[in-house]
Scaffold this motif. Structure first.
Motif, mmCIF file in Angstrom:
data_model
loop_
_atom_site.group_PDB
_atom_site.id
_atom_site.type_symbol
_atom_site.label_atom_id
_atom_site.label_comp_id
_atom_site.label_asym_id
_atom_site.label_seq_id
_atom_site.Cartn_x
_atom_site.Cartn_y
_atom_site.Cartn_z
ATOM 1 N N UNK A 189 5.260 9.548 20.720
ATOM 2 C CA UNK A 189 5.987 10.455 21.600
ATOM 3 C C UNK A 189 6.601 11.605 20.826
ATOM 4 N N UNK A 190 6.848 12.695 21.548
ATOM 5 C CA UNK A 190 7.357 13.869 20.864
ATOM 6 C C UNK A 190 8.871 13.892 20.737
ATOM 7 N N UNK A 191 9.568 13.957 21.867
ATOM 8 C CA UNK A 191 11.025 13.948 21.792
ATOM 9 C C UNK A 191 11.492 12.521 21.994
ATOM 10 N N UNK A 192 12.116 11.974 20.959
ATOM 11 C CA UNK A 192 12.494 10.563 20.984
ATOM 12 C C UNK A 192 13.959 10.437 20.612
ATOM 13 N N UNK A 193 14.686 9.574 21.291
ATOM 14 C CA UNK A 193 16.065 9.298 20.902
ATOM 15 C C UNK A 193 16.414 7.844 21.214
ATOM 16 N N UNK B 92 11.048 11.827 26.182
ATOM 17 C CA UNK B 92 10.875 12.739 27.291
ATOM 18 C C UNK B 92 9.400 12.728 27.649
#
Lengths: 456, 456
Positions: free
Chosen positions: B382-386, B395
């Protein structure tokens, strides 16, 4: 770039030069002398101790905050420690120049001397953990333990601290919940080097319990109680304090910050680079473009804050932001995230990323089971009523716009807010898809998840 | 208006006249003769029985559907009952004029004679519940039991049936789940009159179990098993069938329909009026005005349906509509309600009331715990990871418009649909905030909740 090359370049930046060391030594000498003099003048029986990274020689170049502890004999009453400690602090502060009173468990003096911040903290002169009476008493023991065990690995600690700062996982403050300096020192002492600690990011988590001083053998009952308590609270790590078997050094470390360390350690070892230690400043994109890209909306509340230290303010901001998140979700809005912080000297902000600005004008209001007294009431009192199974439902007219919804929630006291912020948040200014110039970057970092994201 | 006055006016409308009775008697005589003749001609050993409201004299004026059962001796093999029964039915049907084959547990003939619908249903000539072999066999016993116990209260039954029809709580079909004719008869027999049944709406629910034939004494083990089973399934009522202790006469009665009866009975007794029995046709307001008033949106799917009886089609429409409700909720849309039905001869519709047409272009996608193999995969992919706690989030780009979302859900097979409707719904025409002229009233009744509401 090779690991060794990166490390040596970082070391050049973070290890204090001989000049800097000389300055620090001189500074500490002067401070100690002033403290002794003033104590003698006032007839107060204290011993000055330096604690913290300066005393342990694990400070980063340019970072010279001094912690000077004023240690009272163990038989001094607590009230006297407070009063005389503050009195002495003030006297020293006057001599140093400017100072102010700061508040932790007890008030203490924060002064400035030769451009360096100096904290003058009263405490007890403890010999071991059984003597500990106030939260700060352990610091002297920590300093002693680190100095006895660090075995020349001071620069390895410096590397780890700089790395943790670079990836935004350093600091044990309640609103950070990252790695403390002491925890970094323990990890280096335990695993031998900066690189070893990084390589063991996964192992450390699985092992869960670290007991560098062997408390589980020396004081099994107390140490096991600590382990049990912390494991039950689902802490990522239990590091039994080498100077106190009752305490988990990593008690304030969050899963989120350990997670950052976990992924960044792995990434760094695969592709070492200076960027991890000194991230290039976020360039600050366009928050309006982010909103367009995501199709979401940004609600920003601006409000005055009473005079409070960050340690008190930030948890209350967090509680308030979470309160809005919960209340708005209940009202049918999707909350994608929240962000909060100071805005100028006397104000704070809460940002909420929301899936939409308007909702339908009616809401489905679930009622009680129909064959009850409350059911008959509900049927009488509502206009459009229907059943799903045994349960009554009614249509309820509601505010459509999110700003009206927030106003109503605040009026009806239906948002959990930080206790010192209740009044001021009620009078907040609310902005939709727009922030003042000085918050534009903050809004961008929040919306793009560059702020809390692991990767972009 | 007084209760007595209302009742007497209703009776004038629903009790068949002497002329009508004479017609019905004649009709039944002719049908019985034809059935006997044809059976003799074909050499089939059956006894004709009239069952249903005509045979019990509880039919409403003008409502003359005939149920003529062709009862085979108990020792006839089931296959023979099916085949010979259908053969005989067809012969009778030919004599009567037009006929068609209908399907329940077994195929049967549905004919028309002198303007009246005549069902010719093969069954066994059972003496009691121990003989029952097919679902329809009990009907002969029901008719016999009612006739032996009704004690002249036939018009009270007519009143109750008309009342239940008026408040839309009559009919035991799977897609209605209301009061059956037999249940209405039992209630009148048990409580003595139409008004008594209404007055006991609350009492009946609390009492829960009705056992008019005393099975709990005569066959305690079997009857208790029935009670236990039905209570566990949380049925509103358990009415032990007077002719079969294994069966709950109210097994198909839903809480929703009992709730309608509950509130309407109370309202009627407080303010008796003809309106309850003969509601004035809904005037059909403006569905677009309803959408504007509520601030919601209407998605309508139109699709072909295979040839199916309502008993089969409606449960599949319901399942499909619920499938959409669930899938769209998962995607972040608020579903206020659904509605489904036939649209012309060969099509059906599903309507969904939704809180919005568009959603944000991104979705928060929850992932696994970070320190797992799957966690590392998720981080990589995945690109945006938190992180929130131990859990990873990312996301995810998603379709914005609800029509695109529905198309994608259908393509990916992520909506639970009725099994015979899967293909046809996938090819459905979709309308937003607009319906064809002939569905305008349906849309209005649905959106205004005049359709399923208890009160407006």
């Amino acid at each position: 770039m090779k690991l060794e090359a990166v490390i040596s370049e970082v070391l050049q930046k973070i290890v204090p030069t001989e000049d800097e060391r000389a300055f620090v030594r001189e500074l500490m000498g002067e401070l100690e002398e002033i403290a002794r003099e003033k104590a003698e003048e006032l007839g107060i029986d204290v011993k000055p101790y330096f604690v913290g990274s300066l005393a342990k020689d694990t400070y980063l170049a340019g970072d010279h905050d001094v912690d000077l502890f004023l240690a009272f004999p163990l038989d001094t009453p607590l009230e006297e420690v407070r009063e005389k400690g503050l009195e002495l602090g003030k006297e020293i502060g006057k001599t140093l120049g400017e100072y102010e009173i700061a508040y932790a468990e007890h008030p203490y003096v924060r002064a400035k001397y030769r451009g360096v911040k100096v904290d003058l903290v009263p405490c007890y002169d403890v010999r071991d953990w059984k003597d500990v009476r106030t939260a700060v008493d352990r610091s002297i023991l920590h300093t002693k333990w680190v100095n006895e065990n660090i075995n020349g690995k001071n620069n390895e600690v410096r590397l780890l601290k700089r790395f943790l700062k670079g990836i935004a996982a350093y600091g044990s403050e309640i609103y950070v919940r990252g790695f403390s300096g002491y925890l970094s020192e323990i990890l280096v002492i335990k695993y031998g080097s900066f690189a070893e600690v990084l390589e063991k990011a996964d192992f450390i988590l699985r092992q869960k319990v670290i007991d560098p001083a062997g408390w589980l053998k020396r004081e099994p009952e107390i140490a096991m109680k600590t382990v049990k308590r912390e494991v039950e609270e689902d802490k990522p790590l239990v590091v039994i304090d080498p100077v106190d078997p009752r305490r988990n050094v990593a008690a304030n470390l969050s899963w989120e910050k350990y997670g950052r360390f976990y992924f960044k350690a792995d990434e760094f070892l695969r592709r070492p680079s200076l960027e991890f230690f000194f991230p290039t400043g976020k360039t600050g994109g366009d928050y309006l473009a982010e909103l367009r890209r995501k199709g979401t909306h940004l609600i920003t509340l601006l409000f005055d804050v009473p005079e409070m230290v960050d340690d008190l303010l930030f948890p209350q901001l967090e509680r308030s932001a979470r309160g809005f998140e919960k209340a708005l979700s209940r009202e049918g809005f999707g909350v994608f995230g929240w962000n909060a912080g100071r805005y100028g000297a006397e104000k704070a902000f809460i940002m909420l990323e929301i899936d939409r600005i308007d909702r339908p004008r009616v809401k489905i209001h679930p009622g009680p089971e129909f064959f009850t007294e409350r059911g008959r009431d509900f049927y009488r009192k509502n206009e459009r009523v229907w059943l799903v199974g045994k349960r009554l439902y009614a249509e309820k007219r509601v505010k459509e716009n999110i700003i009206d919804v927030i106003r109503e929630l605040l009026e009806k006291n239906q948002v959990a807010l930080g206790k010192n912020l209740r009044e001021t948040i009620r009078a907040a200014e609310m902005l939709v898809d727009y922030v003042p110039r000085s918050l534009e970057n903050e809004a961008y970092l929040f919306l793009s998840r560059e702020k809390d994201g692991l990767k972009q």
